[in-house]
Design an enzyme around this catalytic site. Structure first.
Site, PDB file in Angstrom:
ATOM      1  N   LYS A  10     -51.858  27.103  11.420  1.00  0.00           N
ATOM      2  CA  LYS A  10     -51.166  27.016  10.134  1.00  0.00           C
ATOM      3  C   LYS A  10     -51.983  27.620   8.982  1.00  0.00           C
ATOM      4  O   LYS A  10     -53.190  27.848   9.109  1.00  0.00           O
ATOM      5  CB  LYS A  10     -50.845  25.554   9.838  1.00  0.00           C
ATOM      6  N   PHE A  58     -39.967  15.637   3.548  1.00  0.00           N
ATOM      7  CA  PHE A  58     -41.056  16.614   3.450  1.00  0.00           C
ATOM      8  C   PHE A  58     -40.645  18.030   3.841  1.00  0.00           C
ATOM      9  O   PHE A  58     -41.464  18.956   3.790  1.00  0.00           O
ATOM     10  CB  PHE A  58     -42.251  16.175   4.314  1.00  0.00           C
ATOM     11  N   ARG A  86     -51.385  19.310  23.388  1.00  0.00           N
ATOM     12  CA  ARG A  86     -51.157  18.182  22.481  1.00  0.00           C
ATOM     13  C   ARG A  86     -52.413  17.301  22.424  1.00  0.00           C
ATOM     14  O   ARG A  86     -52.774  16.802  21.365  1.00  0.00           O
ATOM     15  CB  ARG A  86     -49.913  17.404  22.878  1.00  0.00           C
ATOM     16  N   THR A  92     -51.403  13.750  14.710  1.00  0.00           N
ATOM     17  CA  THR A  92     -50.892  14.453  13.533  1.00  0.00           C
ATOM     18  C   THR A  92     -51.725  14.142  12.302  1.00  0.00           C
ATOM     19  O   THR A  92     -52.051  15.029  11.517  1.00  0.00           O
ATOM     20  CB  THR A  92     -49.414  14.069  13.293  1.00  0.00           C
ATOM     21  N   ARG A 103     -57.577  18.872  15.153  1.00  0.00           N
ATOM     22  CA  ARG A 103     -57.270  18.232  13.867  1.00  0.00           C
ATOM     23  C   ARG A 103     -58.438  17.414  13.333  1.00  0.00           C
ATOM     24  O   ARG A 103     -58.649  17.359  12.125  1.00  0.00           O
ATOM     25  CB  ARG A 103     -55.996  17.413  13.990  1.00  0.00           C
ATOM     26  N   ASN A 113     -52.569  19.978   8.601  1.00  0.00           N
ATOM     27  CA  ASN A 113     -53.240  19.542   9.827  1.00  0.00           C
ATOM     28  C   ASN A 113     -53.554  20.680  10.795  1.00  0.00           C
ATOM     29  O   ASN A 113     -53.747  20.468  11.975  1.00  0.00           O
ATOM     30  CB  ASN A 113     -52.453  18.414  10.501  1.00  0.00           C
ATOM     31  N   HIS A 116     -49.786  23.545  14.982  1.00  0.00           N
ATOM     32  CA  HIS A 116     -48.545  23.009  15.543  1.00  0.00           C
ATOM     33  C   HIS A 116     -48.587  23.305  17.031  1.00  0.00           C
ATOM     34  O   HIS A 116     -49.065  24.358  17.453  1.00  0.00           O
ATOM     35  CB  HIS A 116     -47.320  23.712  14.937  1.00  0.00           C
TER      36      HIS A 116
END
Length: 139
Positions: A10, A58, A86, A92, A103, A113, A116
């Site tokens: 991100k 959001f 994951r 998250t 993260r 964070n 994705h």
């Protein structure tokens, strides 16, 4: 079982030049990066990608964050790739993420964070197809 999953590095991470560091964590976990591209998402792309969250409060902020700066879209491959990635990403909320996860290492907040990852094999296929053709995936 060898699977493919989809990843986005991100804007909060690309802005801080963390792509290489994040890729190192991914590869150390035994996942192969079989496709990767740096892109600037359009508003339409971000809205489509996150349409599952369209009714959430959001959503607008998320779309804004994801279109503000470039992202890195990736296809990852390996044994149980969806679950493994994951686990590598971590919770998250980075405050709840395990040590050594992406993260925990790099995220700034629950909203920024850093990454994705697909939440299922079915969604991985859908998400991959939004950004890559089969010819662009070299694994």
């Amino acid at each position: 079982m060898t699977e493919r999953t989809f990843s986005i590095i991100k804007p909060d991470a690309t802005r801080r030049n963390l792509t290489g560091a994040i890729n190192a964590v991914i590869e150390a976990a035994g996942l192969r990066i079989v496709a990767q591209r740096r892109v600037k998402l359009t508003e339409a792309q971000a809205k489509k990608f996150y349409e599952v969250h369209a009714e959430r409060p959001f959503y607008g902020e998320l779309v804004g964050q994801m279109t503000a700066e470039p992202v890195v879209v990736q296809v990852l491959q390996g044994d149980n790739a969806v679950l493994k990635y994951r686990e590598v990403m971590g919770a998250t909320n980075p405050e709840n993420a395990d040590e050594g996860t992406i993260r925990k290492l790099f995220a700034l907040s629950i909203g920024e964070n850093s990454v994705h990852g697909s939440d299922s094999l079915e969604n991985a296929g859908i998400e991959i197809a939004q950004f890559f053709t089969e010819d662009e995936i070299v694994g």
